[in-house]
Design a protein around this motif. Structure first.
Motif, PDB file in Angstrom:
ATOM      1  N   PHE A 191       2.775 -36.491 -30.049  1.00 14.39           N
ATOM      2  CA  PHE A 191       1.804 -35.791 -29.217  1.00 14.39           C
ATOM      3  C   PHE A 191       0.927 -36.790 -28.469  1.00 14.39           C
ATOM      4  O   PHE A 191       0.774 -37.944 -28.886  1.00 14.39           O
ATOM      5  CB  PHE A 191       0.870 -34.921 -30.076  1.00 14.39           C
ATOM      6  N   SER A 192       0.304 -36.316 -27.387  1.00 16.07           N
ATOM      7  CA  SER A 192      -0.722 -37.095 -26.697  1.00 16.07           C
ATOM      8  C   SER A 192      -2.006 -36.286 -26.663  1.00 16.07           C
ATOM      9  O   SER A 192      -1.976 -35.044 -26.613  1.00 16.07           O
ATOM     10  CB  SER A 192      -0.286 -37.435 -25.263  1.00 16.07           C
ATOM     11  N   LEU A 193      -3.146 -36.985 -26.719  1.00 17.37           N
ATOM     12  CA  LEU A 193      -4.449 -36.337 -26.604  1.00 17.37           C
ATOM     13  C   LEU A 193      -5.451 -37.346 -26.056  1.00 17.37           C
ATOM     14  O   LEU A 193      -5.222 -38.562 -26.125  1.00 17.37           O
ATOM     15  CB  LEU A 193      -4.922 -35.762 -27.946  1.00 17.37           C
ATOM     16  N   PRO A 194      -6.569 -36.866 -25.487  1.00 17.61           N
ATOM     17  CA  PRO A 194      -7.559 -37.785 -24.913  1.00 17.61           C
ATOM     18  C   PRO A 194      -8.070 -38.780 -25.947  1.00 17.61           C
ATOM     19  O   PRO A 194      -8.236 -38.449 -27.133  1.00 17.61           O
ATOM     20  CB  PRO A 194      -8.676 -36.841 -24.446  1.00 17.61           C
ATOM     21  N   LEU A 195      -8.348 -40.004 -25.498  1.00 20.24           N
ATOM     22  CA  LEU A 195      -8.787 -41.061 -26.413  1.00 20.24           C
ATOM     23  C   LEU A 195     -10.060 -40.705 -27.160  1.00 20.24           C
ATOM     24  O   LEU A 195     -10.266 -41.162 -28.287  1.00 20.24           O
ATOM     25  CB  LEU A 195      -8.989 -42.374 -25.635  1.00 20.24           C
ATOM     26  N   GLU A 196     -10.941 -39.923 -26.557  1.00 18.75           N
ATOM     27  CA  GLU A 196     -12.192 -39.574 -27.241  1.00 18.75           C
ATOM     28  C   GLU A 196     -11.925 -38.786 -28.512  1.00 18.75           C
ATOM     29  O   GLU A 196     -12.753 -38.768 -29.431  1.00 18.75           O
ATOM     30  CB  GLU A 196     -13.107 -38.784 -26.321  1.00 18.75           C
TER      31      GLU A 196
ATOM     32  N   VAL B 231      -1.920 -46.424 -29.180  1.00 15.63           N
ATOM     33  CA  VAL B 231      -2.472 -46.299 -27.832  1.00 15.63           C
ATOM     34  C   VAL B 231      -1.500 -47.016 -26.904  1.00 15.63           C
ATOM     35  O   VAL B 231      -1.409 -48.249 -26.918  1.00 15.63           O
ATOM     36  CB  VAL B 231      -3.875 -46.919 -27.733  1.00 15.63           C
ATOM     37  N   PRO B 232      -0.729 -46.284 -26.115  1.00 13.77           N
ATOM     38  CA  PRO B 232       0.310 -46.914 -25.286  1.00 13.77           C
ATOM     39  C   PRO B 232      -0.286 -47.780 -24.180  1.00 13.77           C
ATOM     40  O   PRO B 232      -1.409 -47.548 -23.718  1.00 13.77           O
ATOM     41  CB  PRO B 232       1.058 -45.712 -24.706  1.00 13.77           C
ATOM     42  N   LYS B 233       0.481 -48.782 -23.803  1.00 12.00           N
ATOM     43  CA  LYS B 233       0.100 -49.677 -22.715  1.00 12.00           C
ATOM     44  C   LYS B 233       0.995 -49.414 -21.512  1.00 12.00           C
ATOM     45  O   LYS B 233       2.056 -48.790 -21.642  1.00 12.00           O
ATOM     46  CB  LYS B 233       0.247 -51.135 -23.168  1.00 12.00           C
TER      47      LYS B 233
ATOM     48  N   HIS C 257       5.899 -42.733 -22.251  1.00 16.38           N
ATOM     49  CA  HIS C 257       4.869 -41.694 -22.206  1.00 16.38           C
ATOM     50  C   HIS C 257       3.471 -42.261 -21.923  1.00 16.38           C
ATOM     51  O   HIS C 257       2.465 -41.647 -22.288  1.00 16.38           O
ATOM     52  CB  HIS C 257       4.818 -40.899 -23.518  1.00 16.38           C
ATOM     53  N   TYR C 258       3.420 -43.439 -21.283  1.00 15.93           N
ATOM     54  CA  TYR C 258       2.098 -44.007 -20.986  1.00 15.93           C
ATOM     55  C   TYR C 258       1.326 -43.118 -20.015  1.00 15.93           C
ATOM     56  O   TYR C 258       1.868 -42.606 -19.040  1.00 15.93           O
ATOM     57  CB  TYR C 258       2.228 -45.407 -20.373  1.00 15.93           C
TER      58      TYR C 258
END
Length: 257
Positions: free
Chosen positions: A140-145, A170-172, A177-178
């Protein structure tokens, strides 16, 4: 974020993240009373045997208040405020859709999951679904906050289902999926969980409600308050830095008595 009700005390409405049954959305109706919508959910007899007016039921992980119900027919009604719809994925549900259901935890019951408040933090997007034997791995992805409170091998509630984090990154730029400003997390669904939750029914690109572990959020809040509010004279941050500097100077023989 609770749905359609104000936040109350820590112990008033707690959940375990162990889904009791899958309900079905029977109807979705606009309502001025809640400034949002009311949902009627059927196939819910398993969570209505001891239901009372005003009881809390987590619907896809969102704590909602029962306004009407019929235990014999197995349906109940809840109201959703506009903020609840914007913070969670409930606004995307359609008639006939399945939802995870769990009653608020009874004080005398066994505790088998983790502390879930029913206050959704945000939504996460499914990036990939990969078979792993009888299990499946989801990324999954979600906002860094909302990524920062996550703890390796810690808990997370997805659509109200308590799951263990199996991946954090945290992808670079250049990574799969960056996307700027997002973090990745992964979970594994065993066969039993696949058959009893709506998460396993979703496809890549769909969203899930996310409630981060309250312990991780608490630790993050304490550290953030110390670092952001510790700049005042005599504050916690200043004291911590002074002690570190004194130890370095002492080791180098530069500290004067």
């Amino acid at each position: 974020m609770t749905g359609g009700r104000a936040l109350t005390g820590w112990a008033s409405n707690m959940f375990t993240g162990l889904v009791e049954t899958l309900g079905t959305i029977k109807s979705i109706s606009p309502t001025t009373e809640f400034e949002g919508f009311s949902f009627v959910i059927t196939n819910a007899g398993d969570v209505l045997g001891d239901c009372k007016l005003g009881d809390s039921i987590a619907v896809n992980g969102v704590c909602l208040t029962v306004t009407r119900w019929d235990a014999d027919e197995g349906w109940f009604e809840v109201g959703l405020a506009n903020e609840t719809l914007s913070r969670s994925n409930l606004g995307k549900l359609q008639v006939g859709g399945k939802v995870n259901l769990e009653r608020a935890m009874a004080g005398h019951g066994r505790f088998g999951g983790h502390f879930v408040q029913g206050h959704v933090d945000t939504t996460a997007k499914i990036l990939s679904i990969t078979p792993d034997g009888d299990s499946i791995r989801l990324l999954f992805s979600l906002p860094l906050e909302f990524y920062t409170p996550l703890i390796p091998k810690g808990y997370i509630a997805l659509d109200g289902t308590s799951l263990t984090l199996t991946h954090l990154s945290v992808p670079k730029p250049g990574d799969d999926h960056y996307e700027p400003g997002v973090g990745h997390f992964g979970v594994m669904l065993v066969v039993h969980t696949q058959s009893r939750t709506v998460v396993a029914m979703k496809a890549v690109g769909e969203s899930v409600n996310v409630e981060c572990d309250v312990v991780g959020k608490g630790v993050e809040s304490v550290v953030r308050n110390v670092l952001e509010g510790g700049g005042e004279t005599g504050g916690a941050l200043e004291v911590m830095v002074e002690r570190a500097v004194e130890r370095v100077l002492a080791r180098k023989g530069l500290l004067k008595e």
